[in-house]
Design an enzyme around this catalytic site. Structure first.
Site, mmCIF file in Angstrom:
data_model
loop_
_atom_site.group_PDB
_atom_site.id
_atom_site.type_symbol
_atom_site.label_atom_id
_atom_site.label_comp_id
_atom_site.label_asym_id
_atom_site.label_seq_id
_atom_site.Cartn_x
_atom_site.Cartn_y
_atom_site.Cartn_z
ATOM 1 N N TYR A 231 0.833 -1.203 0.000
ATOM 2 C CA TYR A 231 0.000 0.000 0.000
ATOM 3 C C TYR A 231 0.870 1.255 0.000
ATOM 4 O O TYR A 231 0.618 2.203 -0.766
ATOM 5 C CB TYR A 231 -0.928 0.009 1.223
ATOM 6 C CG TYR A 231 -1.716 1.288 1.347
ATOM 7 C CD1 TYR A 231 -2.793 1.538 0.511
ATOM 8 C CD2 TYR A 231 -1.363 2.269 2.281
ATOM 9 C CE1 TYR A 231 -3.519 2.720 0.602
ATOM 10 C CE2 TYR A 231 -2.079 3.438 2.383
ATOM 11 C CZ TYR A 231 -3.147 3.661 1.536
ATOM 12 O OH TYR A 231 -3.849 4.842 1.613
ATOM 13 N N ARG A 278 1.571 8.312 12.568
ATOM 14 C CA ARG A 278 1.118 9.563 13.185
ATOM 15 C C ARG A 278 -0.399 9.694 13.197
ATOM 16 O O ARG A 278 -0.993 10.194 14.162
ATOM 17 C CB ARG A 278 1.716 10.745 12.422
ATOM 18 C CG ARG A 278 1.313 12.119 12.953
ATOM 19 C CD ARG A 278 1.600 13.194 11.910
ATOM 20 N NE ARG A 278 0.784 12.967 10.721
ATOM 21 C CZ ARG A 278 1.085 13.472 9.515
ATOM 22 N NH1 ARG A 278 2.176 14.184 9.353
ATOM 23 N NH2 ARG A 278 0.289 13.239 8.488
ATOM 24 N N ARG A 288 -10.941 4.586 9.204
ATOM 25 C CA ARG A 288 -9.862 4.015 8.398
ATOM 26 C C ARG A 288 -8.859 3.316 9.312
ATOM 27 O O ARG A 288 -8.574 3.786 10.413
ATOM 28 C CB ARG A 288 -9.140 5.106 7.589
ATOM 29 C CG ARG A 288 -9.928 5.642 6.425
ATOM 30 C CD ARG A 288 -9.044 6.526 5.548
ATOM 31 N NE ARG A 288 -8.677 7.749 6.232
ATOM 32 C CZ ARG A 288 -9.244 8.935 6.000
ATOM 33 N NH1 ARG A 288 -10.194 9.035 5.112
ATOM 34 N NH2 ARG A 288 -8.860 10.005 6.646
ATOM 35 N N PHE A 348 16.275 18.912 -1.812
ATOM 36 C CA PHE A 348 14.869 18.586 -1.979
ATOM 37 C C PHE A 348 14.567 17.201 -1.413
ATOM 38 O O PHE A 348 13.532 16.992 -0.767
ATOM 39 C CB PHE A 348 14.503 18.637 -3.463
ATOM 40 C CG PHE A 348 13.090 18.201 -3.748
ATOM 41 C CD1 PHE A 348 12.039 19.090 -3.621
ATOM 42 C CD2 PHE A 348 12.814 16.896 -4.130
ATOM 43 C CE1 PHE A 348 10.729 18.694 -3.867
ATOM 44 C CE2 PHE A 348 11.516 16.485 -4.380
ATOM 45 C CZ PHE A 348 10.470 17.385 -4.252
#
Length: 468
Positions: A231, A278, A288, A348
């Site tokens: 997932y 978290r 969920r 980045f």
């Protein structure tokens, strides 16, 4: 879908106060782009006025002034980038009204991700990454919106990549907080079609794969750790792979780096696992469950039981096991970052990872995570952004946090030996030869008894002193 930012924009509250902001770092000159006529129904009839102005003739500084309901910080970040860009002349041509609107959506959807994009990337790559994010943000909004029926949602996820080439496609029936990216999708798809074909191909391909993966997990629960990895690959690992392909298309990274998709996948999966850990409390509130049943079922009958006061010790042990799982991606992350030679691309990629590592350390052995109350401080995040400038600095930061988590490992935790093993392995990568020294941990009951004994001893000594 998650991006490498330790943030879950689709479910986090965002303040959008009305502001009127002007940013200027030099004496402005003549260029301006005006909004469409008032009352005329266009794609831009609901957006703020946008003006671009150029400084003096020998300067490469461009100023972006936006008035309307746009966050001040986002304006400052965008303006600062345009002001310091070495390709400011290109900005004149590329920063259309629709592109400015895309940057506005970027900031509203994810302040953290917008910050990293705008402060580290430049030119056409910055725009490509912005559009990449917004396309997947729109796709994720479809997945997250529980009010869209499966009969509607599944075909949309399967076909979403094709909407990029349909100028008028939009979706007006979403009730998600990010629904604006679906309602104004023609603005996003317009800027997508302006990108170079090599960027378009990457974005469309990742969008297609992600849509198929999201559809697969609509009715499939995350049962095993293997499901969890799968997932997370679909919703975030593909993002890491796509970003790497965009970097390669821009010629800013060695093509060899682009070929190792497992390392890029780990970058995204690591961030997604942090977000899922978290958002335990928040996800349960909306029905969920993304923590793998294979793990949490060892500690409770239902996932929601983990946060009950009588189960808090078991809940923390489950939390620690998931964190230990996530820590196993850090060696791949360090290896991948060491391959990046371009400074802007390195920053980045590195900034979200060091922030993620700091976040995991804050989560470890912390029962407050189960109540959704833990995040790193803004000052801490800002310091990490400034410090993560090269691989040596990132390794030093990582070692520091691994040392901290090593000292927090309870000897009674079922995952303690595995946690110590992976933390030691990471530290060996960061600083060979340095050793970790565990700190002795005492249970709360033991500490409470010690405090009571100390108080009684003090009272006894006080009485004896008065008697004497």
């Amino acid at each position: 879908m998650q991006f490498p930012l330790s943030e879950k924009p689709a479910h986090s509250a965002r303040q959008k106060p009305p502001l009127s902001v002007g940013v200027s770092r030099a004496t402005p000159a003549c260029l301006s782009v005006q909004e469409s006529q008032v009352g005329k129904e266009t794609l831009y009839s609901r957006v703020p006025v946008i003006r671009l102005k150029r400084a003096g003739p020998i300067s490469d500084i461009w100023i972006c002034r936006i008035t309307g309901s746009v966050e001040a910080q986002g304006i400052l970040l965008l303006s600062d980038t345009l002001c310091t860009s070495q390709k400011a002349q290109a900005s004149k041509d590329s920063l259309s009204k629709s592109l400015c609107l895309c940057y506005r959506y970027l900031y509203q959807s994810s302040q953290n991700y917008a910050t990293v994009i705008i402060q580290t990337l430049n030119g056409e790559l910055r725009d490509a990454v912005c559009i990449f994010y917004l396309v997947l943000r729109a796709l994720d909004t479809v997945e997250d919106d529980v009010t869209i029926s499966l009969e509607t949602k599944v075909p949309m996820l399967h076909n979403f990549h094709s909407y990029l080439y349909q100028p008028d496609w939009r979706f007006m029936d979403s009730n998600d907080k990010d629904k604006q990216v679906l309602e104004d999708f023609p603005v996003i798809s317009l800027e997508f079609r302006k990108l170079k074909k090599v960027y378009q191909d990457v974005i469309a391909d990742i969008c297609r794969k992600m849509g198929l993966g999201m559809a697969e997990f609509l009715e499939k629960k995350v049962e095993s750790e293997e499901d969890w990895d799968k997932y997370c690959h679909y919703v975030a690992g593909l993002v890491g792979i796509g970003l790497e392909q965009l970097f390669s298309a821009s010629k800013l990274v060695d093509p060899v780096v682009d070929q190792d998709t497992e390392l890029a996948n780990s970058m995204g999966v690591f961030q997604q696992k942090i977000n899922i850990i978290r958002d335990y409390h928040e996800d349960l509130l909306v029905g969920r469950e993304f923590w793998p049943r294979e793990v949490w079922s060892k500690y409770a009958k239902t996932m929601s039981d983990l946060a009950k006061p009588e189960n808090i010790d078991k809940g923390v042990q489950c939390l620690n096991e998931l964190i230990t799982n996530a820590l196993h991606h850090i060696p791949d992350i360090l290896t991948h970052l060491s391959q990046l030679k371009n400074q802007s691309v390195f920053k980045f990629c590195a900034i979200p990872q060091v922030k993620g590592i700091a976040t995991l350390v804050a989560f470890y052995n912390n029962p407050q995570v189960l109540q959704g109350l833990v995040k790193i401080r803004k000052g801490q995040a800002a310091t990490l952004m400034m410090d993560a400038t090269n691989i040596q600095a990132v390794k030093a930061i990582t070692f520091q946090y691994m040392e901290e988590i090593y000292q927090k490992i309870p000897s009674t935790d079922p995952s303690s030996s595995r946690t110590q093993q992976i933390v030691t392995s990471i530290c060996s990568m960061c600083s060979p030869g340095r050793t970790l020294v565990p700190r002795t941990h005492y249970s709360l009951s033991y500490l409470s008894c010690m405090m009571v004994l100390a108080a009684l001893a003090w009272q006894y000594l006080s009485i004896m002193f008065k008697a004497a």
